[in-house]
Write a protein that holds these residues in place. Structure first.
Motif, PDB file in Angstrom:
ATOM      1  N   ILE B  21     -30.797  -6.402  -5.982  1.00 44.12           N
ATOM      2  CA  ILE B  21     -29.868  -6.384  -4.850  1.00 44.12           C
ATOM      3  C   ILE B  21     -29.917  -7.756  -4.193  1.00 44.12           C
ATOM      4  CG2 ILE B  21     -29.335  -5.323  -2.639  1.00 44.12           C
ATOM      5  CD1 ILE B  21     -30.634  -2.820  -3.530  1.00 44.12           C
ATOM      6  N   ASP B  22     -28.740  -8.322  -3.929  1.00 45.63           N
ATOM      7  CA  ASP B  22     -28.663  -9.594  -3.215  1.00 45.63           C
ATOM      8  C   ASP B  22     -28.363  -9.283  -1.760  1.00 45.63           C
ATOM      9  OD1 ASP B  22     -26.748 -12.695  -3.720  1.00 45.63           O
ATOM     10  OD2 ASP B  22     -28.342 -12.138  -2.335  1.00 45.63           O
ATOM     11  N   ALA B  23     -29.311  -9.658  -0.875  1.00 45.30           N
ATOM     12  CA  ALA B  23     -29.175  -9.281   0.532  1.00 45.30           C
ATOM     13  C   ALA B  23     -28.531 -10.367   1.360  1.00 45.30           C
ATOM     14  CB  ALA B  23     -30.550  -8.952   1.117  1.00 45.30           C
ATOM     15  N   ILE B  31     -28.901  -2.244   3.130  1.00 50.67           N
ATOM     16  CA  ILE B  31     -29.704  -2.620   1.964  1.00 50.67           C
ATOM     17  C   ILE B  31     -30.868  -1.644   1.813  1.00 50.67           C
ATOM     18  CG2 ILE B  31     -31.205  -4.406   1.057  1.00 50.67           C
ATOM     19  CD1 ILE B  31     -28.458  -5.334   0.840  1.00 50.67           C
ATOM     20  N   CYS B  35     -32.002   0.803  -1.282  1.00 53.51           N
ATOM     21  CA  CYS B  35     -33.333   0.696  -1.901  1.00 53.51           C
ATOM     22  C   CYS B  35     -34.034   2.043  -1.884  1.00 53.51           C
ATOM     23  CB  CYS B  35     -34.189  -0.301  -1.137  1.00 53.51           C
ATOM     24  SG  CYS B  35     -33.641  -1.972  -1.263  1.00 53.51           S
ATOM     25  N   VAL B  59     -35.192  -7.136  -4.256  1.00 55.08           N
ATOM     26  CA  VAL B  59     -34.231  -7.610  -3.261  1.00 55.08           C
ATOM     27  C   VAL B  59     -34.421  -9.106  -3.117  1.00 55.08           C
ATOM     28  CG1 VAL B  59     -33.338  -7.349  -0.935  1.00 55.08           C
ATOM     29  CG2 VAL B  59     -34.432  -5.421  -2.063  1.00 55.08           C
ATOM     30  N   THR B  62     -33.715 -12.220   1.157  1.00 47.82           N
ATOM     31  CA  THR B  62     -33.950 -11.444   2.377  1.00 47.82           C
ATOM     32  C   THR B  62     -33.970 -12.346   3.600  1.00 47.82           C
ATOM     33  OG1 THR B  62     -36.339 -11.591   2.179  1.00 47.82           O
ATOM     34  CG2 THR B  62     -35.274  -9.688   1.186  1.00 47.82           C
ATOM     35  N   LEU B 127     -39.701  -7.872  -2.792  1.00 42.69           N
ATOM     36  CA  LEU B 127     -38.831  -8.597  -1.864  1.00 42.69           C
ATOM     37  C   LEU B 127     -39.045 -10.084  -2.031  1.00 42.69           C
ATOM     38  CD1 LEU B 127     -39.604  -6.411   1.238  1.00 42.69           C
ATOM     39  CD2 LEU B 127     -37.504  -6.397  -0.045  1.00 42.69           C
ATOM     40  N   GLN B 147     -22.891  -5.304  -3.468  1.00 39.36           N
ATOM     41  CA  GLN B 147     -23.335  -5.458  -2.080  1.00 39.36           C
ATOM     42  C   GLN B 147     -22.608  -4.467  -1.188  1.00 39.36           C
ATOM     43  OE1 GLN B 147     -22.631  -9.694  -1.445  1.00 39.36           O
ATOM     44  NE2 GLN B 147     -24.839  -9.955  -1.553  1.00 39.36           N
TER      45      GLN B 147
END
Lengths: 221, 179
Positions: B21-23, B31, B35, B59, B62, B127, B147
């Motif tokens: 996941i690109d936060a 997000i 998760c 992730v 962050t 993370l 996203q």
């Protein structure tokens, strides 16, 4: 404990009892009680009133009545298959003891554990059992390079799983040419290698070389 | 698939995947829900709380999460050291300055079920403050998740042609003073 941690058995009868004649499976009931203690009061009352009638009604059961100096009175039931069941009748009333003896005399000697059902099926799943790539469409967006080869592997896998190529898996080839051979020690690919020998996803036994688009298209169409 | 051995079918069904996941410019709460769902395994039809069917989630970026509203100054993270006088409070901005992964970590921790599996699920969450990810983890990834928030384009990201082509209601005269 869960039912998986405790023993279990299938439903059966001892030597197909009841198919021909029915044989009462309990062979001996021993009543151990004390002639003076307070806890055996119910046992003594049962012996005074009901034990003789019980023995007359069940001629196949041998009833032993043993007065002993014991702290807790017991009923010991022995069955034809060798099981011995001891039940304390500590401070029970006469009626409760009659019920208990009725229950023991109607049991067979098989263990009182979870009964399993004899279910078997040759086709446990009609539409195919779920696996992580069942409903996962291959994403066509530009992702980082190490992901691309895995996505193309996924394309190939989808093409292999859906043996009739109705699903239009790869609409477009990956935009980047990746020359890396996927790492076949990677756990997911080991899984797929274990699974896929049954479906030949490549005509040769060489590892997948994701180096040019035509290979991908050939498998996808 | 039905022609596979039982062991192979079982291993395929219960295989653990790795998600990315690109936060960047995303709300940390959204997000965190994505998760938490995948760490528990609730996105799978074979889910059961006792079967340990959760997946790994990685992730990245962050450091570049985006709280909506004034939460950077108003949201307060509290903790107590256990010693008297040890009650500490920090705004989200201060906490983010100290540890750029803490906000998402605390959010996910609060969204997981309060049982002993929570710690195991947190261990499966990786993370990274920026998009630098170690190679072992990159090799494991299977899917990148979309996203949750559509990031709007800034004015300076529009080309001059697009700005001029945008329909306008009226053009003010040159001596017009905007209040």
């Amino acid at each position: 404990m869960t039912s998986r941690g405790t023993p279990s058995r299938f439903l059966k009868s001892v030597l197909q009892n009841g198919v021909g004649r029915y044989v009462c499976q309990i062979k001996r009931i021993s009543l151990v009680f004390s002639k003076d203690a307070q806890t055996s009061l119910g046992a003594r009352e049962f012996i005074e009133d009901k034990v003789v009638d019980f023995a007359k009604q069940n001629p196949g059961i041998v009833v032993y009545v043993t007065p002993q100096r014991c702290r807790i009175p017991k009923i010991i039931a022995e069955y034809l298959n060798g099981t011995v069941k001891e039940e304390p009748i500590n401070s029970k009333t006469s009626e409760e003891i009659t019920q208990l003896i009725k229950k023991l005399s109607s049991q067979s000697g098989l263990e009182v554990i979870r009964i399993r059902k004899p279910i078997h099926t040759d086709s446990p799943s009609i539409q195919g059992q779920w696996h992580p790539f069942t409903n996962r469409p291959p994403s066509l967006r530009l992702v980082s390079a190490p992901l691309v080869n895995l996505l193309t592997v996924m394309c190939l896998i989808r093409a292999g799983f859906s043996s009739s190529s109705e699903s239009h898996v790869c609409g477009a080839s990956p935009t980047r040419a990746v020359e890396r051979v996927p790492d076949l020690q990677h756990p997911l690919l080991v899984v797929l290698n274990v699974l896929l020998p049954h479906h030949s996803y490549s005509k040769t036994t060489e590892p997948i070389v994701v180096s040019s688009a035509p290979i991908v298209n050939a498998h996808c169409t | 698939m039905s022609s596979f051995t039982k062991a192979a079918q079982q291993w395929a069904t219960f295989a653990r995947s790795w998600y990315l996941i690109d936060a960047k410019m995303q709300p940390p709460g959204k997000i965190a829900t994505m998760c938490a769902i995948r760490l528990q395994g609730k996105h799978k039809p074979i889910y059961h709380a006792l079967s340990d069917c959760g997946d790994h989630v990685v992730v990245m970026n962050t450091r570049h999460i985006a709280f909506s509203g004034n939460k950077w100054e108003q949201k307060v993270y509290s903790s107590h050291t256990g010693y008297p006088g040890g009650f500490k409070q920090m705004t989200a901005a201060q906490l983010h300055q100290k540890d750029p992964t803490a906000i998402i970590k605390l959010a996910v921790y609060g969204m997981l079920p309060r049982n002993l599996s929570r710690r195991t699920m947190m261990q499966r969450l990786q993370l990274f403050p920026d998009d630098v990810i170690p190679e072992e983890i990159l090799n494991n990834l299977t899917e990148e998740l979309p996203q949750p928030r559509n990031v709007p384009r800034r004015l300076n990201e529009y080309t001059q042609e697009e700005i001029e082509a945008f329909p306008s209601l009226w053009t003010p005269p040159e001596d017009f003073k905007m209040k």
